[in-house]
Scaffold this active site. Structure first.
Site, short mmCIF file in Angstrom:
data_model
loop_
_atom_site.label_atom_id
_atom_site.label_comp_id
_atom_site.label_asym_id
_atom_site.label_seq_id
_atom_site.Cartn_x
_atom_site.Cartn_y
_atom_site.Cartn_z
N GLU A 1 37.96 10.30 60.71
CA GLU A 1 36.87 11.03 61.35
C GLU A 1 36.80 10.81 62.86
OE1 GLU A 1 33.21 10.13 59.32
OE2 GLU A 1 33.88 11.00 57.44
N GLU B 1 37.12 11.49 51.40
CA GLU B 1 35.76 10.97 51.22
C GLU B 1 34.87 12.08 50.70
OE1 GLU B 1 33.66 9.13 54.47
OE2 GLU B 1 35.42 8.02 55.12
O1 IFM Z 1 29.97 5.56 55.69
C1 IFM Z 1 30.52 6.69 56.27
C2 IFM Z 1 32.01 6.50 56.50
O2 IFM Z 1 32.28 5.38 57.26
C3 IFM Z 1 32.58 7.70 57.21
N1 IFM Z 1 32.21 8.93 56.53
C4 IFM Z 1 30.84 9.12 56.14
C5 IFM Z 1 30.32 7.91 55.40
C6 IFM Z 1 28.86 8.11 55.01
O3 IFM Z 1 28.07 8.23 56.12
#
Ligand code: IFM
Length: 450
Positions: A163, A355
């Site tokens: 990210e 994710e």
């Molecule tokens: O916890 C975060 C992660 O580190 C990166 N993506 C989103 C998740 C939830 O906020």
């Protein structure tokens, strides 16, 4: 059609959010250690000093992952644990920890997926200008090389950055995340360019050290989706997902992924910020666009889009009372159907959902269990849409639930619980939530029970 037979079911974490042991065995400081020391930055003043103590309890966590039936585990490596100063002297004890973790995963028949950088940037490098320093891409590549040489005999799936939208956008523009300092647009664009160059150089180093590795990057997106199945709405949503918002450029998909896959920055970025763009070296775009094998996507939600009838798009207002998570994020399962599809159509790479998940206000009930029906319902809806994407012909290789355990949720501290494994942060007791058992059944059925 459904999910492919070798679909990779797993879960993901990040070093600073779970490891703890922040001052042990020679680990250096990261920008997050220093950010947490500043009053008012983190909810209730928490920090990642101990978090889930995964550094010491990793075997417990691997055992629990095995119990759930994970086929793969995606974790990040703490750069300052390997290189306490960010460059130079290597901390063997740091590498030893990841050695142990990888061996324990393989022993449990769980495939390790490594992310090199999930935000815990070495503080000593930040003091040298961080991603603004012209040497910063090479610093990252050198770190990648060290990791590859140590773990590459056993780790064959690696993502460079997690990210970049967040660590640049939230770190240097919104300032909600470390280092939490707002920089002018020209400096932030320069950082973004160096982050991308770092990715390219790292891929070169990884490829040289592990020729049989599958390499990629794991950005995020607001996965907008069409309000109806009309071709006009579909094209409008596609336009929206790759667009660049003038006041939040770092949140876009195309700013990060067009250079990586198409060797160019999007035209709209030049139109908006041409005079602020960094000098692009003759070979830069070639370095940034090293061939990749896999594309990670972190997707949590999106918004319905309708054609405006003039070749543009409109955001459809969410219905009153639209369901939201504990973090107040909208629940929009269609994001998992259309996000991967639009990415696959544009960039043509096999996709991992690196994710996806939600935070709930989970608590231990009187029966000693953690009942999280909202998580089960959320995942059920989202995974069904992901399967629809696969049925549409999108090459989806796997799904990593965020997060394996409850953890340090950045500025929100301990107030958001994302795990399938409940973590008592006082006692470090772990409890499998109901969703973990549900996920176990989904894995066993390869999603055919959804
Ligand atoms: O916890 C975060 C992660 O580190 C990166 N993506 C989103 C998740 C939830 O906020």
């Amino acid at each position: 059609m459904g999910f492919r037979k070798d679909f990779v079911w797993g879960g993901a974490t990040a070093s600073y959010q779970i490891e703890g042991a922040a001052y042990d065995d020679g680990r250096g400081l990261s920008v997050w250690d220093m950010f947490c020391k500043q009053e008012g930055r983190i909810k209730d003043g928490w920090n990642g000093d101990v978090a889930c103590d995964h550094y010491n309890l990793y075997q417990t966590d691997v055992d629990l992952m095995k119990e759930i039936g994970y086929k793969a585990y995606r974790f990040s490596i703490a750069w300052p644990r390997i290189l306490p100063e960010g460059t130079g002297a290597v901390n063997e004890k740091g590498l030893d920890f990841y050695d142990r973790l990888v061996d324990s995963l393989l022993e449990a028949n769980i495939t390790p997926y490594v992310t090199l950088f999930h935000w815990d940037y070495p503080y000593e490098l930040f003091r040298k200008g961080g991603w603004m320093n012209p040497d910063s891409p090479k610093w990252f590549a050198d770190y990648a090389d060290i990791v590859a040489r140590r773990l590459g005999d056993r780790v064959k799936n690696i993502f460079t950055h997690n990210e970049p939208q967040c660590f640049i956008g939230m770190g240097y523009q919104d300032t909600e995340h470390a280092p939490g300092i707002r920089f002018p647009i020209w400096d932030t664009l320069l950082m973004a360019h160096n982050v991308l160059l770092g990715h390219g150089y790292a891929i070169q180093a990884l490829r040289a050290a592990i020729p049989d590795a599958k390499l990629g990057i794991a950005p995020t997106c607001s996965a907008h989706y069409p309000d109806t199945d009309s071709p006009e709405d579909i094209e409008a949503a596609r336009k929206a997902i790759f667009d660049i918002e003038p006041d939040r450029p770092f949140w876009s998909v195309s700013l990060w992924s067009d250079p990586v896959f198409k060797a160019e920055y999007p035209k709209k970025l030049w139109d908006l910020f041409g005079q602020h763009m960094p000098k692009i070296g003759a070979d830069d775009m070639k370095i940034i666009s090293q061939p990749l094998d896999i594309y990670g996507q972190n997707i949590y939600n999106g918004q319905a889009i309708r054609s405006d009838g003039k070749g543009g798009y409109d955001f459809v207002q969410r219905p009153w009372g639209n369901p939201i998570t504990a973090a107040k994020w909208p629940i929009t399962p269609k994001a998992l159907r259309w996000g991967p599809k639009f990415m696959f159509d544009r960039y043509g790479k096999p996709i991992y959902l690196t994710e996806n998940g939600l935070s709930c206000q989970d608590a231990v009930s009187l029966d000693g269990k953690v009942h999280d029906p909202n998580r089960i319902d959320f995942l059920h809806r989202y995974l069904k849409e992901l399967r629809n994407a696969a049925d549409d012909g999108v090459d989806i290789l796997g799904y990593f639930h965020w997060c394996v355990t409850d953890n340090f949720e950045w500025a929100k501290g301990a107030t958001e619980r994302f795990g399938m494994i409940y973590c008592d942060f006082e006692t470090q007791e772990r409890i499998l939530k109901d969703s973990a058992y549900w996920y176990r059944d989904v894995i066993r059925a390869n999603g055919e029970n959804l």
